[in-house]
Design an enzyme around this catalytic site. Structure first.
Site, short mmCIF file in Angstrom:
data_model
loop_
_atom_site.label_atom_id
_atom_site.label_comp_id
_atom_site.label_asym_id
_atom_site.label_seq_id
_atom_site.Cartn_x
_atom_site.Cartn_y
_atom_site.Cartn_z
N ASP A 8 19.87 101.97 19.29
CA ASP A 8 20.01 100.52 19.15
C ASP A 8 20.97 100.08 20.25
O ASP A 8 22.18 100.29 20.15
CB ASP A 8 20.57 100.20 17.75
CG ASP A 8 21.02 98.75 17.63
OD1 ASP A 8 20.67 97.94 18.49
OD2 ASP A 8 21.74 98.44 16.65
N LYS A 70 23.53 92.59 27.43
CA LYS A 70 22.17 92.44 26.91
C LYS A 70 21.66 90.99 27.09
O LYS A 70 20.47 90.76 27.22
CB LYS A 70 22.17 92.82 25.43
CG LYS A 70 20.81 92.92 24.79
CD LYS A 70 20.96 93.56 23.43
CE LYS A 70 19.69 93.51 22.64
NZ LYS A 70 19.86 94.20 21.35
#
Ligand code: AMP
Length: 626
Positions: A8, A70
């Site tokens: 993740d 991100k």
């Protein structure tokens, strides 16, 4: 065969897990916590730090500490909606217009490169944990990530030496971690993380796990809550002191960290205080920042952001062809779902109490590990069916988007649609591939453009051009256009790298490989330095609290071993640091023995006050030789 790990790659933290006998187990990052901060820093000494060590030095090195990368993955500079205060480093466009990071020595890094540094460290940690090389991964992305963002994530893995077996949507992963394959269930996954918000509806029937619909906002997350609080603190501070903290190079980062801490505290407390001593200097000396924030005030500040998730929840249930009452469970994922206001909204919207795991930060990685077991055939009781999260199509006359694959179509999928020419004798058509839900082409994300040439001359409307889209299980899109008359065909894999060309990726892989050994050595050096810091701290404490009790020789020995380690710690020689640590360890061991003896002696004699140093030395001499 090596194992497949689930990763993740989060905005704030990253986590990884492995499937052991089909059940997921979180892999420790080796730094204590089970999640690793998604932070990379470049220090003035030339070190590259990743994870907790990078996060720790953020306040003193804000310009070169890269957080929330991100949010930049696969994004054009012009598209960014981040507030200017959201991060403390510079974001600039590169020659392709992609958003890249610029550090203070002028070097620039693509988000893929920064992410690959995080992934490389995770790979290294996983290898240490498992005792074998790790190459295959299932990596997760927000369901709402478009093609470019997915491919950017894949490219980051490739650069880090990881082979992506599957790119999995985060809510799918989360639901997998929550569900037993035997159950028949319809579940909503409400995922509010640091940088993104996703809502998905999933259905499990007899082990077939199907995503029915998904939507979200890739630019909404806990970071935005922090920004709101930072803004409020800055304004309050300026109102009461007249000082604008935004002008200070370090203060905004300190305020941001304090705001995030306060936000987390307000998830359990009704009120908290923010205390930042020496935040600025005014006419009459240093100025301190001290404010109290109530939960109510914080809720007022973030209300509209939290509320903006409500229509998306209602829409996704409709998209899945269900009503709220058809759902069996609502699952909460992501750190921001710890906020009571967020939980209240979910409860109101779905008319039931949501369930949440003990560790919302780990469920996505655990689900990815389960998916890894499915992909490698280790688990045969589950089948995963994912969907496209955004509509894909091409631009047609007048700048209108013609959809070819609708959003929420199950993957893998292949769809074709016939088009024709717009003018007489047109011999070239331009295929402009788009992704998004807007009717006008220019309002959607442009994925690629290519030409189909050599169409046989004919009046407009006569040629038949078949445009086919196919998406594999990873969400990777292939497009082809074919002239039905001549059979001429043009194909392309859409933007295989999310902003980087294959050559660029290869160059970065080589660079990463070249640096791998150096990086490992560097990482080991930093870890040894950390251990040395700890030994120095412990030994200095021991010395300070026993200086008056110990004999002169012991004090001298301890001081000199401490000095040796301090000197070695500031150098680059790992062996020298380890040797100095060993030396100090032996001295500390000896000193502790002495102190134990002193205690025993104290017990026997009822106190040391009436013994002179010589007597003590002689008495202990025997013990030491032994
Ligand atoms: P994730 O992307 O799932 O790791 O979530 C990270 C986000 O959750 C960050 O914005 C954190 O500040 C936020 N977060 C973590 N713990 C809490 C908490 N107790 N209360 C509020 N927000 C939190």
């Amino acid at each position: 065969m090596g194992c497949t790990i689930g990763i993740d790659l989060g905005t704030t933290n990253s986590c990884m897990a492995i499937s052991e006998g089909g059940d997921p187990v979180v892999i420790q990052t080796g730094e204590g916590p089970r999640v690793m901060p998604s932070v990379v820093a470049f220090t003035p000494a030339g070190d590259r730090l990743v994870g907790i060590v990078a996060k720790r030095q953020a306040i003193t090195n804000p310009k070169d500490t890269i957080t929330s990368i991100k949010r930049l993955m696969g994004r054009k500079y012009d598209e960014l909606e981040m507030g200017s205060d959201a991060v403390s480093y510079d974001i600039v466009p590169n020659e392709k217009g992609d958003a890249v990071v610029r550090i203070s020595d002028g070097r620039t890094f693509t988000p893929q490169e920064i992410s690959s540094m995080i992934l490389q460290k995770m790979k290294y940690r996983a290898e240490e944990f498992l005792g074998e090389e790790v190459t295959d991964v299932v990596v997760t992305v927000p369901a709402h990530f478009n093609e470019v963002q997915r491919k950017a994530t894949k490219a980051a893995c490739t650069i880090a030496g990881l082979n992506v077996k599957r790119v999995l949507n985060e809510p799918t992963a989360a639901a997998l971690a929550f569900m037993e394959p035997v159950e028949k269930k319809r579940i909503a996954v409400y995922d509010f993380g640091g940088g993104t918000f996703d809502i998905s509806i999933l259905q499990m029937v007899d082990g077939v796990f199907e995503v029915k619909a998904t939507t979200g906002n890739t630019q909404l997350g806990g970071d935005d809550f922090d920004s709101r609080l930072v803004e409020w603190i800055m304004n309050e501070f300026e109102r009461t002191t007249g000082i604008d903290l935004w002008k200070d190079p370090v203060a905004p980062q300190r305020v941001r960290e304090a705001a995030e801490r306060a936000k987390c505290e307000l998830s359990t407390a009704m009120e908290t205080t923010i205390n930042l001593p020496f935040i600025a200097s005014g006419g009459s000396g240093p100025v301190h920042l001290e404010m109290s924030v109530t939960r109510k005030l914080f809720e007022d500040l973030i209300m509209d952001l939290v509320e903006s998730s409500r229509p998306l929840c209602e829409q996704v249930v409709r998209d899945a062809g269900m009503t709220i009452d058809d759902l069996d469970t609502v699952v909460l994922v992501g750190g921001s779902t710890r906020i009571p206001l967020v939980r209240k909204l979910v409860e109101e919207t779905f008319r039931r109490e949501p369930v949440y795991s003990v560790n919302p930060d780990e469920v996505v990685a655990m689900g990815a590990a389960i998916a890894g077991a499915v992909v490698t055939g280790q688990r045969k009781d589950l089948v995963l069916l994912d969907v496209t999260s955004l509509t894909l199509g091409v631009e047609t006359l007048g700048g209108v988007m013609a959809p070819i694959i609708e959003k929420n179509s199950p993957l893998p999928i292949k769809r074709s649609r016939m088009f024709t020419t717009a003018v007489d004798n047109q011999q070239v058509v331009s295929i402009h591939v788009l992704q998004g839900e807007r009717a006008l082409a220019e309002e959607n994300r442009s994925l690629a453009k290519f030409d189909l040439v050599g169409i046989s001359p004919a009046p407009r409307g006569v040629p038949r051009i078949e445009v086919s889209f196919s998406i594999d299980a990873n969400g990777i899109l292939f497009v082809s256009a074919k002239d039905a008359v001549t059979g001429k065909k043009q194909e392309m894999k859409i933007n295989p790298s999310g902003g980087l060309s294959d050559d660029e990726i290869n160059r970065l892989i080589q660079e990463a490989n070249k640096n791998k050994e150096a990086d490992r050595e560097r990482t080991k050096l930093i870890e040894v330095r950390n251990r040395a810091d700890h030994s120095i701290y412990e030994a200095a404490k021991l010395l300070a609290s026993n200086k008056t009790t110990l004999d002169e020789d012991s004090v001298h020995e301890l001081e000199s071993a401490l000095d040796d380690l301090r000197r070695a710690r500031d150098g680059d020689d790992k062996d020298a640091i380890e040797n100095a640590m060993k030396e100090l360890g032996m001295v500390v061991h000896t000193v502790r023995n002495i102190l134990n003896m002193v205690e025993t002696f104290e017990d026997d004699t009822g106190g040391l006050g009436n013994l002179d140093g010589g007597t003590l030395g002689e008495a202990l001499g025997e013990t030491l030789i032994e």
